[in-house]
Design a protein around this motif. Structure first.
Motif, PDB file in Angstrom:
ATOM      1  N   ARG A  26       0.843  -1.199   0.000  1.00  0.00           N
ATOM      2  CA  ARG A  26       0.000   0.000   0.000  1.00  0.00           C
ATOM      3  C   ARG A  26       0.876   1.247   0.000  1.00  0.00           C
ATOM      4  O   ARG A  26       1.992   1.226   0.546  1.00  0.00           O
ATOM      5  N   GLU A 109      -6.094  -4.335  -8.639  1.00  0.00           N
ATOM      6  CA  GLU A 109      -5.253  -3.961  -7.490  1.00  0.00           C
ATOM      7  C   GLU A 109      -3.889  -3.513  -7.983  1.00  0.00           C
ATOM      8  O   GLU A 109      -3.315  -2.541  -7.531  1.00  0.00           O
ATOM      9  N   LEU A 113      -2.174   0.165  -7.467  1.00  0.00           N
ATOM     10  CA  LEU A 113      -0.900   0.342  -6.761  1.00  0.00           C
ATOM     11  C   LEU A 113       0.126   1.051  -7.647  1.00  0.00           C
ATOM     12  O   LEU A 113       0.779   2.014  -7.246  1.00  0.00           O
TER      13      LEU A 113
END
Ligand code: GDP
Length: 212
Positions: A26, A109, A113
């Motif tokens: 993250r 995802e 990112l």
């Protein structure tokens, strides 16, 4: 290498100490600069299996770094791995893309990112976009290239696995195919097998330091 050559080429291997910093899943986990000093960051991007780990190992090896950049299982890693390269650079190893069997949600995802990283990462100075010399541009590479251009992120292209192009004619064809979609920027042929191109890639990386 002699001092004189260093001066003329701008090439210098990194200091011997390289170390893994963090695997960030993250943006909050992206590393800060140590003691307020942010090193210029170089990001490595490409499809899975393009030869990214091999390139990173060759670059680190040129500076005698004892660090193994491990190839991720295709499509399984959604992390950005950060490495400190001597006192000179941070390398960001971005997850490989383009693996067909990855579920859509994982692909999303990945995109989130990477895009967050590329949009907001302040110390980022240069993106190294890897293409397999035999395959050239594929759709996702072109998407990424356009994205980098729209965001104004400087990048160079490295054509990997050059040793697999056996004749001069094959080499020329491979390079020309890449050039067709990338007429002007820096294009560096590379082979992890022979070491060809490692020095030129280091030169391009060192240039970012001089532009600081
Ligand atoms: P990554 O998934 O992008 O990190 O790719 P790897 O570095 O793990 O390489 C994928 C495969 O290609 C491995 O089997 C490597 O041995 C091979 N490979 C990588 N670079 C080269 C190269 O320059 N020449 C040849 N012949 N094979 C390479």
């Amino acid at each position: 290498m002699s001092q004189a050559l260093r001066k003329t080429t701008g090439y210098r291997p990194p200091a011997a100490n390289c170390r893994f910093i963090i695997s960030a899943a993250r943006p909050e986990q992206f590393p800060d600069g140590a003691a307020g000093v942010e090193l210029p960051e170089i990001a490595f991007l490409g499809r899975s299996n393009v030869g990214k780990s091999s390139l990173l190992n060759a670059l680190a090896g040129a500076g005698k770094c004892k660090l193994a950049f491990v190839s991720a299982r295709p499509g399984c890693t959604q992390f950005i791995n950060f490495y400190r390269i001597g006192d000179d650079f941070t390398f960001a190893d971005l997850p490989g893309y383009g693996f067909a069997k990855v579920p859509l949600e994982k692909k999303r995802e990945w995109k989130r990112l990477i895009e967050t990283y590329l949009l907001h990462r302040e110390p980022l100075r240069l993106c190294v976009l890897l293409l397999d010399a035999r395959r050239g541009w594929m759709d996702q590479d072109l998407d990424l290239k356009r994205w980098l251009e729209v965001q104004g992120r400087p990048y160079i292209v490295v054509a990997t696995k050059m040793d697999k192009l056996k004749t001069q004619q094959e080499e020329l064809k491979g390079i020309e195919a890449i050039r067709a979609q990338y007429p002007e920027g820096e294009l560096l042929p590379f082979s992890a097998l022979t070491g060809r191109g490692a020095r030129e890639i280091w030169q391009a990386i060192w240039k970012t330091k001089r532009q600081q």
